[in-house]
Design an enzyme around this catalytic site. Structure first.
Site, PDB file in Angstrom:
ATOM      1  CG  ASP A   1       9.678  29.764 149.445  1.00 28.01           C
ATOM      2  OD1 ASP A   1       9.420  28.931 148.560  1.00 28.01           O
ATOM      3  OD2 ASP A   1      10.083  30.917 149.188  1.00 28.01           O
TER       4      ASP A   1
ATOM      5  CG  ASP B   1      13.240  29.461 144.024  1.00 24.84           C
ATOM      6  OD1 ASP B   1      14.471  29.403 143.852  1.00 24.84           O
ATOM      7  OD2 ASP B   1      12.445  28.654 143.504  1.00 24.84           O
TER       8      ASP B   1
ATOM      9  CD  GLU C   1       3.370  34.105 141.596  1.00 27.65           C
ATOM     10  OE1 GLU C   1       4.033  34.623 142.521  1.00 27.65           O
ATOM     11  OE2 GLU C   1       3.892  33.475 140.670  1.00 27.65           O
TER      12      GLU C   1
ATOM     13  CB  ALA D   1       6.150  26.461 143.829  1.00 27.96           C
TER      14      ALA D   1
ATOM     15  CE  LYS E   1       5.911  26.685 148.765  1.00 29.31           C
ATOM     16  NZ  LYS E   1       6.817  27.828 148.609  1.00 29.31           N
TER      17      LYS E   1
END
Length: 291
Positions: A41, A43, A88, A157, A205
């Site tokens: 990933d 961030d 989320e 993302a 993802k």
């Protein structure tokens, strides 16, 4: 295990099944460099979560809070964040409930950004002016992978144009780095007109986004994986890889550590709590790569 990888003695490291981790690392080493790939990933995983008591920006927030976004645009983007972010991270909602809402959030945010008539030429300066930082000792991480021709697949993302620029400005955008993310499309005048598909949000993802991509076909022999993430959504990033033999999942637990520790330890092999470095990852790589 700590004899082989002394970095695992750091106070930030938590491992629920040390023996299992030792076996995976041993297998990764035995399988050798030719079979290894790293899937990460971006961030808050490769980039830092905090600095001097302040949150570091994500690739989205670098753009959202930059001078090229109108005050009205900033307010609307913030409103979306306040509405959708609690959804989320809500542990009581299922992924089935969350997915369509994440698509809604990303789509609305992208539409707002398109309305801002963003210029391609402004991206580098926005990143330069931001407080984005890669984790400490990222240089060794990118260098080790590059020198050994180990593919680094960044699955984000966030906004691809921004995160690529962060890596470029750190002088580590090597030929072995491949990014799948949300990319802007600019017209011939260099103005943002739309985001190119497919849309990548925090909960898709996986191979649904990557089915048939050349990248994963090329890497079918790379059956040893080190996966780096900072959320539950990152755990599926290797799902598109044809045949995984060994996978070591390393999770950065940046926030709400006490509350989330159990879930992270259930899901990741190694959990790094409030650790702004890539020390542990570098140590494991060093061990795998030494003859």
């Amino acid at each position: 295990l700590c004899l082989q990888v002394p970095e695992l003695e750091k106070a930030t490291v938590r491992i629920r099944q040390p023996e299992r981790v030792r076996r995976i690392i041993q297998s990764l080493r035995e399988q050798g460099v030719a079979k290894l790939q790293v899937i990460s990933d971006f961030d808050m995983t490769l980039s830092r979560f905090g600095c001097n008591g302040r949150r570091c920006p994500t690739s989205h927030s670098i753009l959202d809070s930059s001078r090229i976004i109108s005050e009205d645009g900033k307010k609307k983007l913030k409103d979306l964040l306040h509405y959708y972010y609690p959804i989320e991270i809500d542990p009581n909602r299922t992924l089935e409930e969350k997915r369509p809402l994440m698509v809604e959030w990303w789509t609305k945010a992208h539409e707002l950004l398109v309305q801002q008539k963003i210029h391609k030429g402004d991206i580098a300066q926005i990143v330069r002016e931001s407080e984005a930082m890669l984790r400490y000792r990222h240089g060794e991480f990118f260098d080790q992978l590059h020198k050994n021709n180990i593919p680094l697949f960044i699955f984000s993302a966030g906004i691809g144009d921004i995160l690529e620029e962060i890596i470029r400005q750190a002088n580590v955008f090597y030929s072995n780095v491949n990014v799948v993310s949300n990319y802007m499309h600019f017209n011939e005048d260099g103005v943002l007109t739309h985001f190119r598909g497919p849309l990548i949000h925090i909960y898709n993802k996986n191979n649904t986004v990557l089915q048939g991509t050349e990248y994963f076909q090329q890497l079918s022999t790379r059956t040893s994986i080190i996966l780096l993430g900072d959320s539950m959504g990152d755990l599926t990033m290797a799902d598109g890889v044809p045949s995984v033999e060994n996978i070591l999942k390393i999770g950065f637990l940046n926030d709400k550590v006490e509350e989330r520790r159990g879930r992270y330890l259930d899901s990741y092999d190694i959990v790094l709590e409030s650790d702004e470095t890539l020390d542990v990852v570098n140590g494991i790589l060093r061990h795998i790569l030494t003859e």
